[in-house]
Design a protein around this motif. Structure first.
Motif, PDB file in Angstrom:
ATOM      1  N   ALA A 193       6.126 -47.829 -13.897  1.00 31.34           N
ATOM      2  CA  ALA A 193       6.109 -49.410 -13.892  1.00 31.34           C
ATOM      3  C   ALA A 193       5.048 -49.766 -12.662  1.00 31.34           C
ATOM      4  CB  ALA A 193       7.482 -49.995 -13.433  1.00 31.34           C
ATOM      5  N   GLU A 194       5.366 -49.324 -11.618  1.00 27.87           N
ATOM      6  CA  GLU A 194       4.166 -49.546 -10.609  1.00 27.87           C
ATOM      7  C   GLU A 194       2.801 -49.438 -11.008  1.00 27.87           C
ATOM      8  OE1 GLU A 194       4.824 -47.073  -7.100  1.00 27.87           O
ATOM      9  OE2 GLU A 194       7.065 -48.015  -6.905  1.00 27.87           O
ATOM     10  N   ARG A 195       2.510 -48.241 -11.830  1.00 28.01           N
ATOM     11  CA  ARG A 195       1.094 -47.967 -11.919  1.00 28.01           C
ATOM     12  C   ARG A 195       0.464 -48.200 -13.308  1.00 28.01           C
ATOM     13  NH1 ARG A 195       0.303 -43.700  -7.163  1.00 28.01           N
ATOM     14  NH2 ARG A 195       2.108 -44.676  -6.078  1.00 28.01           N
ATOM     15  N   GLY A 196       1.497 -48.881 -14.027  1.00 26.52           N
ATOM     16  CA  GLY A 196       1.234 -49.076 -15.440  1.00 26.52           C
ATOM     17  C   GLY A 196       0.919 -47.976 -16.145  1.00 26.52           C
ATOM     18  N   LEU A 197       1.647 -46.835 -16.263  1.00 24.27           N
ATOM     19  CA  LEU A 197       1.444 -45.741 -16.797  1.00 24.27           C
ATOM     20  C   LEU A 197       2.371 -45.488 -18.105  1.00 24.27           C
ATOM     21  CD1 LEU A 197       1.969 -43.055 -13.897  1.00 24.27           C
ATOM     22  CD2 LEU A 197      -0.254 -43.822 -14.850  1.00 24.27           C
ATOM     23  N   ALA A 198       1.586 -45.171 -18.967  1.00 25.60           N
ATOM     24  CA  ALA A 198       2.193 -44.903 -20.364  1.00 25.60           C
ATOM     25  C   ALA A 198       2.975 -43.382 -20.243  1.00 25.60           C
ATOM     26  CB  ALA A 198       1.611 -44.842 -21.595  1.00 25.60           C
ATOM     27  N   ALA A 199       3.935 -43.077 -21.000  1.00 24.28           N
ATOM     28  CA  ALA A 199       4.604 -42.009 -20.907  1.00 24.28           C
ATOM     29  C   ALA A 199       5.258 -41.371 -21.832  1.00 24.28           C
ATOM     30  CB  ALA A 199       5.551 -41.806 -19.593  1.00 24.28           C
ATOM     31  N   ILE A 200       5.318 -40.149 -22.408  1.00 28.35           N
ATOM     32  CA  ILE A 200       6.385 -39.270 -23.372  1.00 28.35           C
ATOM     33  C   ILE A 200       7.126 -38.874 -22.325  1.00 28.35           C
ATOM     34  CG2 ILE A 200       6.531 -38.130 -25.469  1.00 28.35           C
ATOM     35  CD1 ILE A 200       3.902 -39.086 -26.209  1.00 28.35           C
ATOM     36  N   VAL A 201       8.399 -38.941 -22.409  1.00 32.83           N
ATOM     37  CA  VAL A 201       9.362 -38.057 -21.663  1.00 32.83           C
ATOM     38  C   VAL A 201      10.294 -37.484 -22.756  1.00 32.83           C
ATOM     39  CG1 VAL A 201      11.180 -38.245 -19.930  1.00 32.83           C
ATOM     40  CG2 VAL A 201       9.422 -39.733 -19.894  1.00 32.83           C
TER      41      VAL A 201
END
Ligand code: ADP
Ligand code: ADP
Length: 237
Positions: A193-201
Motif C-alpha cells: 500500500a505504501e509503495r504502490g506495489l502490485a503483488a501475486i501472493v
C-alpha cells in the motif's frame, strides 16, 4: 500493469500445470493465489518471473511481452519484479546487510567488502528498509542467527532493495507459526500500500488469504475457478 493471457504450461513429463490461465493486475493491486497442492500456483509465479517457459499464451508487463525481451531490456523487466520465498532463500552464513546488498546484484561474490563495493545509495536504502521491516540494528547479525519471522523480514527487505513495482510472493508464511504469519502478511500488505506495489501472493492457507488479501484467485488443476473479492469467497465457501 500485468497481463496474463491464455497461459498454458505442459512440463516435459506431460504434466499439464496450467490450462489457459488469464489474469490482469492493475498497478498497486494485490491478489492472493489459492488452491490445493499441485494446482499450478508455483508454475504461474515462475512463468511471470521467467524461471519457467510457458508452453503457450502471453505474459506482458506494461504492455511488453516477456517472451520477447532479452539482454538489457530483460534486466530492466527483472528489476521491476521482486521475489519473496517460503524458505527465505537467504545466504545463511552472511550477515543481514550482506544478504540485502548481494541480493540486489543477484550474486554474492563481493560480500566480504560490501562497504567499499556498494554505493552509498544502496547502503542507505538497505538501512531504511531494515528499519521499516522492524530489524533496525540487526544489520551485522548472521542470517543463521535469526528466527524464521526475522528471516522473512530480511527476505522482504531484500525484495524491495531493487525498488520493484511487482512482487511475486511464494508461500511467505508456510514455514512460520500462526502469529508470525499474521505479522508477516500485515507487513507485506502495508508495504504494498505504501509503495504502490502490485503483488501475486501464492498462499495455501485460505483463512489467512481471505483475512489479508482483498482479491482472491482460486486455481484448481491448472484453471482459474474463482476470481473475485475475498468477502464473497467466504460467503460462498
Ligand atoms: P502448486 O504450486 O499449486 O502446488 P505447481 O505449480 O507446483 O502447483 O504444480 C502444478 C503441476 O505441475 C503438478 O502436477 C506438478 O507435479 C507439476 N510440476 C510442477 N513443477 C514441475 C516440474 N519442474 N517438472 C514437472 N512437473 C512439474
Ligand atoms: P510446491 O510446494 O510449490 O507445490 P513441490 O514440493 O510440489 O512445490 O515441488 C518442489 C519442486 O519440485 C519445485 O521446483 C517443482 O517445480 C518441482 N516439481 C514438482 N512436481 C514435479 C514433478 N512432477 N516432476 C518434477 N519436478 C516437480
Amino acid at each position: 500493469m500485468l497481463q496474463i493471457d491464455s497461459l498454458t504450461k505442459r512440463y516435459s513429463n506431460s504434466d499439464v500445470a496450467l490450462k489457459g490461465v488469464s489474469l490482469n493486475l492493475r498497478a498497486g493491486e494485490v491478489v492472493g493465489l489459492i488452491g490445493p497442492s499441485g494446482a499450478g500456483k508455483s508454475t504461474l509465479i515462475r512463468c511471470v518471473n521467467r524461471l519457467v517457459t510457458p508452453t503457450s499464451g502471453r505474459i506482458a508487463l506494461d504492455g511488453q511481452d516477456l517472451a520477447l525481451v532479452s539482454g538489457s531490456a530483460l534486466r530492466r523487466v527483472r528489476r521491476q519484479i521482486g521475489m519473496i520465498f517460503q524458505e527465505y532463500a537467504l545466504v545463511e552464513r552472511l550477515t543481514v546487510m550482506e544478504n540485502l546488498l548481494s541480493g540486489r546484484l543477484g550474486y554474492v561474490g563481493f560480500w566480504r567488502s560490501w562497504a567499499r563495493r556498494f554505493d552509498a545509495q544502496d547502503i542507505a536504502r538497505a538501512f531504511e528498509l531494515l528499519a521499516r521491516v522492524g530489524l533496525a540494528g540487526m544489520e551485522n547479525k548472521r542470517a543463521d542467527a535469526l528466527s524464521g519471522g526475522q528471516r522473512q523480514r530480511v527476505g522482504i527487505a531484500r525484495a524491495l532493495m531493487q525498488q520493484p513495482r511487482l512482487l511475486l510472493v511464494d508461500e511467505p508464511t508456510a514455514s512460520l507459526d500462526p502469529k508470525t504469519s499474521r505479522q508477516i502478511m500485515r507487513l507485506i500488505m502495508e508495504l504494498c500500500a505504501e509503495r504502490g506495489l502490485a503483488a501475486i501472493v501464492n498462499i495455501h492457507d485460505v483463512v489467512l488469504a481471505t483475512q489479508y488479501l482483498p482479491r482472491i484467485v482460486g486455481l484448481q488443476a491448472g484453471q482459474i475457478v474463482y476470481d473475485g473479492p475475498a468477502a464473497e469467497l467466504d460467503a460462498g465457501a
